[in-house]
Design a protein around this motif. Structure first.
Motif, PDB file in Angstrom:
ATOM      1  N   UNK A 103       0.871  -1.176   0.000  1.00 32.65           N
ATOM      2  CA  UNK A 103       0.000   0.000   0.000  1.00 32.65           C
ATOM      3  C   UNK A 103       0.908   1.226   0.000  1.00 32.65           C
ATOM      4  N   UNK A 104       0.729   2.113  -0.975  1.00 33.50           N
ATOM      5  CA  UNK A 104       1.560   3.313  -1.084  1.00 33.50           C
ATOM      6  C   UNK A 104       1.485   4.129   0.214  1.00 33.50           C
ATOM      7  N   UNK A 105       2.641   4.461   0.772  1.00 32.72           N
ATOM      8  CA  UNK A 105       2.711   5.266   1.989  1.00 32.72           C
ATOM      9  C   UNK A 105       2.566   4.481   3.279  1.00 32.72           C
ATOM     10  N   UNK A 106       2.376   3.163   3.186  1.00 30.08           N
ATOM     11  CA  UNK A 106       2.118   2.377   4.390  1.00 30.08           C
ATOM     12  C   UNK A 106       3.310   2.361   5.349  1.00 30.08           C
ATOM     13  N   UNK A 107       4.505   2.091   4.837  1.00 28.28           N
ATOM     14  CA  UNK A 107       5.674   1.993   5.712  1.00 28.28           C
ATOM     15  C   UNK A 107       5.942   3.323   6.409  1.00 28.28           C
ATOM     16  N   UNK A 108       5.773   4.413   5.691  1.00 28.42           N
ATOM     17  CA  UNK A 108       5.964   5.729   6.327  1.00 28.42           C
ATOM     18  C   UNK A 108       4.893   5.961   7.396  1.00 28.42           C
ATOM     19  N   UNK A 109       3.650   5.541   7.125  1.00 26.78           N
ATOM     20  CA  UNK A 109       2.591   5.667   8.131  1.00 26.78           C
ATOM     21  C   UNK A 109       2.926   4.832   9.365  1.00 26.78           C
ATOM     22  N   UNK A 110       3.493   3.656   9.159  1.00 26.10           N
ATOM     23  CA  UNK A 110       3.872   2.795  10.279  1.00 26.10           C
ATOM     24  C   UNK A 110       4.946   3.456  11.133  1.00 26.10           C
ATOM     25  N   UNK A 111       6.029   3.921  10.522  1.00 26.69           N
ATOM     26  CA  UNK A 111       7.107   4.506  11.332  1.00 26.69           C
ATOM     27  C   UNK A 111       6.632   5.790  12.015  1.00 26.69           C
ATOM     28  N   UNK A 112       5.760   6.540  11.371  1.00 24.23           N
ATOM     29  CA  UNK A 112       5.215   7.742  12.002  1.00 24.23           C
ATOM     30  C   UNK A 112       4.361   7.362  13.207  1.00 24.23           C
ATOM     31  N   UNK A 113       3.561   6.322  13.072  1.00 26.67           N
ATOM     32  CA  UNK A 113       2.742   5.834  14.185  1.00 26.67           C
ATOM     33  C   UNK A 113       3.622   5.339  15.330  1.00 26.67           C
ATOM     34  N   UNK A 114       4.663   4.600  15.001  1.00 27.59           N
ATOM     35  CA  UNK A 114       5.579   4.075  16.018  1.00 27.59           C
ATOM     36  C   UNK A 114       6.248   5.225  16.768  1.00 27.59           C
ATOM     37  N   UNK A 115       6.743   6.199  16.027  1.00 23.58           N
ATOM     38  CA  UNK A 115       7.416   7.334  16.671  1.00 23.58           C
ATOM     39  C   UNK A 115       6.432   8.147  17.519  1.00 23.58           C
ATOM     40  N   UNK A 116       5.233   8.347  17.031  1.00 23.67           N
ATOM     41  CA  UNK A 116       4.209   9.056  17.802  1.00 23.67           C
ATOM     42  C   UNK A 116       3.944   8.322  19.108  1.00 23.67           C
ATOM     43  N   UNK A 117       3.869   7.001  19.036  1.00 27.09           N
ATOM     44  CA  UNK A 117       3.634   6.196  20.233  1.00 27.09           C
ATOM     45  C   UNK A 117       4.812   6.313  21.206  1.00 27.09           C
ATOM     46  N   UNK A 118       6.030   6.252  20.699  1.00 28.76           N
ATOM     47  CA  UNK A 118       7.199   6.364  21.578  1.00 28.76           C
ATOM     48  C   UNK A 118       7.257   7.728  22.251  1.00 28.76           C
ATOM     49  N   UNK A 119       6.978   8.794  21.495  1.00 27.80           N
ATOM     50  CA  UNK A 119       7.026  10.133  22.069  1.00 27.80           C
ATOM     51  C   UNK A 119       5.785  10.477  22.887  1.00 27.80           C
ATOM     52  N   UNK A 120       4.772   9.618  22.869  1.00 32.74           N
ATOM     53  CA  UNK A 120       3.605   9.830  23.739  1.00 32.74           C
ATOM     54  C   UNK A 120       4.007   9.689  25.202  1.00 32.74           C
ATOM     55  N   UNK A 121       5.089   8.976  25.445  1.00 34.02           N
ATOM     56  CA  UNK A 121       5.629   8.862  26.796  1.00 34.02           C
ATOM     57  C   UNK A 121       6.464  10.117  27.060  1.00 34.02           C
TER      58      UNK A 121
END
Length: 185
Positions: free
Chosen positions: A112-130
């Motif tokens: 899916x176009x843009x999926x991997x970037x969406x994943x890493x953005x989600x992961x980073x958002x989750x990490x920085x939520x702490x």
């Protein structure tokens, strides 16, 4: 732990939940031994090896693994670790608030176009939520140029090459401010 959910408008809902080593081992084995996952260095792992690795990870107070779901379907893996105690001990001087991260997008024949970037953005958002997280640390293989480019899109800056027991790695860092600048650009 309650699953965490985010939304990536271009791809749909992305949810994180803790890995269940016994239930998820078969799925993860397929992902980790796939030729597209060569940089995870588990090509020859058997199912019991994957199960054991994630049981050890689940029992370790300095690491956590999460399965990422895309619209409810398993689609990626995230590992978080404390680099002062795992992976990078003796290879750099950790700072308070450093968090190490690995991620793997499941191999697919229908990308899916843009999926991997969406994943890493989600992961980073989750990490920085702490609020305790000040900087995310990664150490991908120096030959993994695709992930270096992806890391740059979310703000990672390479510092130097380091020699780990299993690979030559590119030590890179991303502060909260670098991440926010990168994703708002």
């Amino acid at each position: 732990m309650r699953p965490r959910t985010g939304t990536a408008p271009a791809v749909g809902a992305l949810t994180l939940r803790p890995v269940d080593p016994l239930t998820d081992a078969g799925l993860l084995h397929g992902w980790l031994t796939h030729p597209k996952s060569a940089f995870w260095l588990m090509q020859d792992a058997g199912l019991v090896d994957v199960e054991r690795a994630f049981m050890e990870l689940a029992a370790d107070e300095h690491q956590q693994a999460h399965l990422g779901l895309h619209d409810g379907v398993p689609a990626f893996l995230v590992e978080r670790y404390d680099p002062a105690h795992r992976e990078l001990v003796g290879l750099y001087e950790p700072e308070p608030g450093d968090v190490g991260m690995h991620f793997l997008v499941a191999p697919t024949d229908r990308p899916v176009h843009g999926f991997t970037r969406a994943v890493i953005t989600t992961v980073m958002t989750d990490l920085f939520a702490d609020p305790a997280t000040r900087r995310v640390v990664v150490e991908p293989d120096v030959a993994n140029t695709a992930v270096h480019a992806l890391n740059a899109t979310v703000g990672f800056v390479p510092e130097r090459e380091i020699q780990k027991p299993e690979k030559k790695a590119l030590l890179s860092f991303c502060t909260r401010e670098q991440f926010e600048r990168a994703v708002s650009a």
